[in-house]
Design a protein around this motif. Sequence first.
Motif, PDB file in Angstrom:
ATOM      1  N   LEU A   1      23.682  -9.561  44.009  1.00 22.26           N
ATOM      2  CA  LEU A   1      22.281  -9.772  43.645  1.00 22.26           C
ATOM      3  C   LEU A   1      21.437  -9.701  44.916  1.00 22.26           C
ATOM      4  CD1 LEU A   1      22.580 -12.722  41.085  1.00 22.26           C
ATOM      5  CD2 LEU A   1      22.552 -10.268  40.638  1.00 22.26           C
ATOM      6  N   ASN A   2      20.272  -9.100  44.807  1.00 23.26           N
ATOM      7  CA  ASN A   2      19.442  -8.862  45.990  1.00 23.26           C
ATOM      8  C   ASN A   2      18.041  -9.462  45.869  1.00 23.26           C
ATOM      9  OD1 ASN A   2      21.356  -6.972  47.504  1.00 23.26           O
ATOM     10  ND2 ASN A   2      21.208  -5.960  45.524  1.00 23.26           N
ATOM     11  N   LYS A   3      17.220  -8.899  45.019  1.00 23.32           N
ATOM     12  CA  LYS A   3      15.816  -9.327  44.939  1.00 23.32           C
ATOM     13  C   LYS A   3      15.649 -10.723  44.363  1.00 23.32           C
ATOM     14  CE  LYS A   3      14.069  -4.599  44.559  1.00 23.32           C
ATOM     15  NZ  LYS A   3      13.345  -3.621  43.696  1.00 23.32           N
ATOM     16  N   VAL A   4      16.398 -11.042  43.309  1.00 23.90           N
ATOM     17  CA  VAL A   4      16.205 -12.349  42.660  1.00 23.90           C
ATOM     18  C   VAL A   4      16.746 -13.494  43.499  1.00 23.90           C
ATOM     19  CG1 VAL A   4      16.179 -11.409  40.317  1.00 23.90           C
ATOM     20  CG2 VAL A   4      18.354 -12.140  41.340  1.00 23.90           C
ATOM     21  N   THR A   5      17.523 -13.176  44.523  1.00 20.13           N
ATOM     22  CA  THR A   5      18.112 -14.225  45.376  1.00 20.13           C
ATOM     23  C   THR A   5      17.693 -14.046  46.833  1.00 20.13           C
ATOM     24  OG1 THR A   5      20.121 -12.871  45.584  1.00 20.13           O
ATOM     25  CG2 THR A   5      20.112 -14.582  43.889  1.00 20.13           C
ATOM     26  N   GLU A   6      16.538 -13.423  47.061  1.00 22.56           N
ATOM     27  CA  GLU A   6      16.141 -13.106  48.433  1.00 22.56           C
ATOM     28  C   GLU A   6      15.871 -14.358  49.275  1.00 22.56           C
ATOM     29  OE1 GLU A   6      12.800 -10.579  48.051  1.00 22.56           O
ATOM     30  OE2 GLU A   6      11.489 -12.079  47.113  1.00 22.56           O
ATOM     31  N   ASP A   7      15.654 -15.503  48.615  1.00 26.26           N
ATOM     32  CA  ASP A   7      15.430 -16.750  49.363  1.00 26.26           C
ATOM     33  C   ASP A   7      16.733 -17.456  49.730  1.00 26.26           C
ATOM     34  OD1 ASP A   7      12.697 -16.404  49.248  1.00 26.26           O
ATOM     35  OD2 ASP A   7      12.475 -17.568  47.404  1.00 26.26           O
ATOM     36  N   ILE A   8      17.850 -16.882  49.318  1.00 29.91           N
ATOM     37  CA  ILE A   8      19.162 -17.473  49.608  1.00 29.91           C
ATOM     38  C   ILE A   8      19.869 -16.631  50.656  1.00 29.91           C
ATOM     39  CG2 ILE A   8      21.423 -18.042  48.656  1.00 29.91           C
ATOM     40  CD1 ILE A   8      20.102 -18.615  46.007  1.00 29.91           C
ATOM     41  N   GLN A   9      20.296 -17.252  51.736  1.00 28.22           N
ATOM     42  CA  GLN A   9      20.938 -16.514  52.823  1.00 28.22           C
ATOM     43  C   GLN A   9      22.397 -16.178  52.515  1.00 28.22           C
ATOM     44  OE1 GLN A   9      19.906 -19.309  56.104  1.00 28.22           O
ATOM     45  NE2 GLN A   9      18.794 -17.586  57.004  1.00 28.22           N
ATOM     46  N   ALA A  10      23.024 -16.951  51.655  1.00 29.36           N
ATOM     47  CA  ALA A  10      24.425 -16.691  51.305  1.00 29.36           C
ATOM     48  C   ALA A  10      24.543 -15.376  50.535  1.00 29.36           C
ATOM     49  CB  ALA A  10      24.972 -17.831  50.463  1.00 29.36           C
ATOM     50  N   THR A  11      25.749 -14.833  50.495  1.00 29.86           N
ATOM     51  CA  THR A  11      26.037 -13.665  49.653  1.00 29.86           C
ATOM     52  C   THR A  11      26.188 -14.139  48.215  1.00 29.86           C
ATOM     53  OG1 THR A  11      27.177 -12.515  51.453  1.00 29.86           O
ATOM     54  CG2 THR A  11      27.664 -11.791  49.204  1.00 29.86           C
ATOM     55  N   VAL A  12      25.387 -13.591  47.318  1.00 34.87           N
ATOM     56  CA  VAL A  12      25.442 -13.997  45.909  1.00 34.87           C
ATOM     57  C   VAL A  12      25.928 -12.813  45.072  1.00 34.87           C
ATOM     58  CG1 VAL A  12      24.176 -14.889  43.929  1.00 34.87           C
ATOM     59  CG2 VAL A  12      23.540 -15.618  46.245  1.00 34.87           C
ATOM     60  N   LEU A  13      27.034 -13.030  44.369  1.00 34.26           N
ATOM     61  CA  LEU A  13      27.652 -11.984  43.555  1.00 34.26           C
ATOM     62  C   LEU A  13      27.662 -12.402  42.097  1.00 34.26           C
ATOM     63  CD1 LEU A  13      30.776 -11.319  45.827  1.00 34.26           C
ATOM     64  CD2 LEU A  13      28.572 -10.131  45.897  1.00 34.26           C
ATOM     65  N   ALA A  14      27.422 -11.438  41.224  1.00 29.07           N
ATOM     66  CA  ALA A  14      27.433 -11.718  39.780  1.00 29.07           C
ATOM     67  C   ALA A  14      28.654 -11.077  39.142  1.00 29.07           C
ATOM     68  CB  ALA A  14      26.164 -11.179  39.134  1.00 29.07           C
ATOM     69  N   LYS A  15      29.398 -11.867  38.408  1.00 27.52           N
ATOM     70  CA  LYS A  15      30.505 -11.368  37.598  1.00 27.52           C
ATOM     71  C   LYS A  15      29.882 -10.970  36.260  1.00 27.52           C
ATOM     72  CE  LYS A  15      35.031 -10.994  36.647  1.00 27.52           C
ATOM     73  NZ  LYS A  15      35.797  -9.816  37.110  1.00 27.52           N
ATOM     74  N   VAL A  16      29.724  -9.671  36.018  1.00 25.24           N
ATOM     75  CA  VAL A  16      28.947  -9.170  34.887  1.00 25.24           C
ATOM     76  C   VAL A  16      29.871  -8.916  33.698  1.00 25.24           C
ATOM     77  CG1 VAL A  16      27.228  -7.507  34.132  1.00 25.24           C
ATOM     78  CG2 VAL A  16      27.367  -8.127  36.552  1.00 25.24           C
ATOM     79  N   GLU A  17      29.903  -9.877  32.780  1.00 26.69           N
ATOM     80  CA  GLU A  17      30.873  -9.870  31.694  1.00 26.69           C
ATOM     81  C   GLU A  17      30.487  -8.991  30.504  1.00 26.69           C
ATOM     82  OE1 GLU A  17      34.168 -12.007  31.342  1.00 26.69           O
ATOM     83  OE2 GLU A  17      33.735 -10.956  33.207  1.00 26.69           O
ATOM     84  N   TYR A  18      29.275  -8.430  30.493  1.00 29.20           N
ATOM     85  CA  TYR A  18      28.950  -7.563  29.356  1.00 29.20           C
ATOM     86  C   TYR A  18      29.661  -6.220  29.428  1.00 29.20           C
ATOM     87  CZ  TYR A  18      25.118  -5.236  32.091  1.00 29.20           C
ATOM     88  OH  TYR A  18      24.361  -4.551  33.015  1.00 29.20           O
ATOM     89  N   PHE A  19      30.442  -6.008  30.478  1.00 25.12           N
ATOM     90  CA  PHE A  19      31.260  -4.793  30.536  1.00 25.12           C
ATOM     91  C   PHE A  19      32.520  -4.901  29.677  1.00 25.12           C
ATOM     92  CE2 PHE A  19      28.506  -3.956  34.074  1.00 25.12           C
ATOM     93  CZ  PHE A  19      28.415  -2.564  34.129  1.00 25.12           C
TER      94      PHE A  19
END
Length: 453
Positions: free
Chosen positions: A19-37
């Motif tokens: 995730l990039n834009k929606v988490t731009e205030d967070i310095q950590a790496t934020v990853l989404a496990k996208v289960e709709y696949f």
Amino acid sequence: MNYANNILETIGNTPMVRLNKVTEDIQATVLAKVEYFNPGHSCKDRMALKMVEDAEADGRLKPGGTIIEGTSGNTGMGLALAAVVKGYKLICVITDKQSKEKMDILRAVGAKVVVCPTDVEPTDPRSYYSVSKRLAEETPNAWYVNQYDNPSNAQANYEQTGPEIWEQTNGKITHFVVGVGTGGTISGVAKYLKEKNPDVKIWGVDTYGSVFKKYHETGIFDENEVYSYVTEGIGEDILPKNVNFSLIDGFTKVTDKDAAVYTRKLALQEGIFVGMSSGSALKGLLQLKEHFKPDDVVVVLFHDSGSRYIGKIFNDDWMRERGYLDEEITKAVDLIQSHIDKPMVTVRTEELVAHAIERMQKFKISQIPVIDVNGFVGSVDESDLFQAYIKDSNIAEKPIKEVMGAAYPIVNKEALIEDVSKLITKDNQAVLVDLGNNKYHIITKYDIIGSIK
């Protein structure tokens, strides 16, 4: 050749997306496990198949049997895929707050759908918990899944989702954030991750109207916390056995409005088209940002696809009716946008009181303007009618003109909300707004209250 023998073999191995834009205030790496696949477009495919196969193995589910389950829709879809491939019948018991798309999809894959009211106690015979159990008892050769207490639910996520997340992050995950409903996903993933690294923090996302957060923090099941909410798929008014509170480090609660708003943000800013519980999960993650350091790897799980919420979250009218759209409301015309396309309900002076009462009941309104050939001449209010009925039980057969009150004041559509609000008093429950071309609409105190952010 590289192919699956059936659709069930495509479950799992869903992608991890940064995730990039929606988490731009967070310095950590934020990853989404996208289960709709997953083929059924949600994380529930995993546990649905696991529960079916475990029931087959120990004889609870027999050939030609009927699978019965209470579901918010996604588990039903996973069960439906299994039922189609394996040759079972399926009855899904669902609440009336679930989206129409979910119900239509379940019917499309052969499930019988039974709809129950949302706003009843779990022990009420009309609740989807009670109806599911009753149908399982009454239906020959039936198996009641009970995803809330079925250990195969959490086990599926221990065997599949947890290992996938660990491998996709190369064991670098530091935090896992997920919405909590039946508890299978958070508990199964948490068990696996904490076995790999006890320092991984597990955060559950709850909703207002649910008991999880307070129970986790105090051990108290507070029935006062239970009330109706809009968000689907997370939160509960019971304590499912699959929620292993000892594995969860904490909970954060997210409002219905924030869930809806952040679901839309994911589509608009990341191109990730998910359902409302995923918006809750994202907002919950943002509420926890002070817990994340720059070197952390935070994984958030997105439960299902936005395709099941087209008539809700991605419908402007639905969002506007609930005050979820952050539109600037400053003028009289802004207050009526949710019903501006609907004709205003009126009653004539010579009509009977009974007619006004019928319209109030039909359209679920409390105030009606009274008209004659010259225009607006009066008003009727349900509280006034009630007082009149106490004095005269035959009031229903009298003409409106005998019980009507003063006509509502009329304002221009450009009138400021502050000025409109001053006109609504104890003795005057509504205001009419002149839209031009001899078209009017009504503003009530509830429209004013609904505009407050």
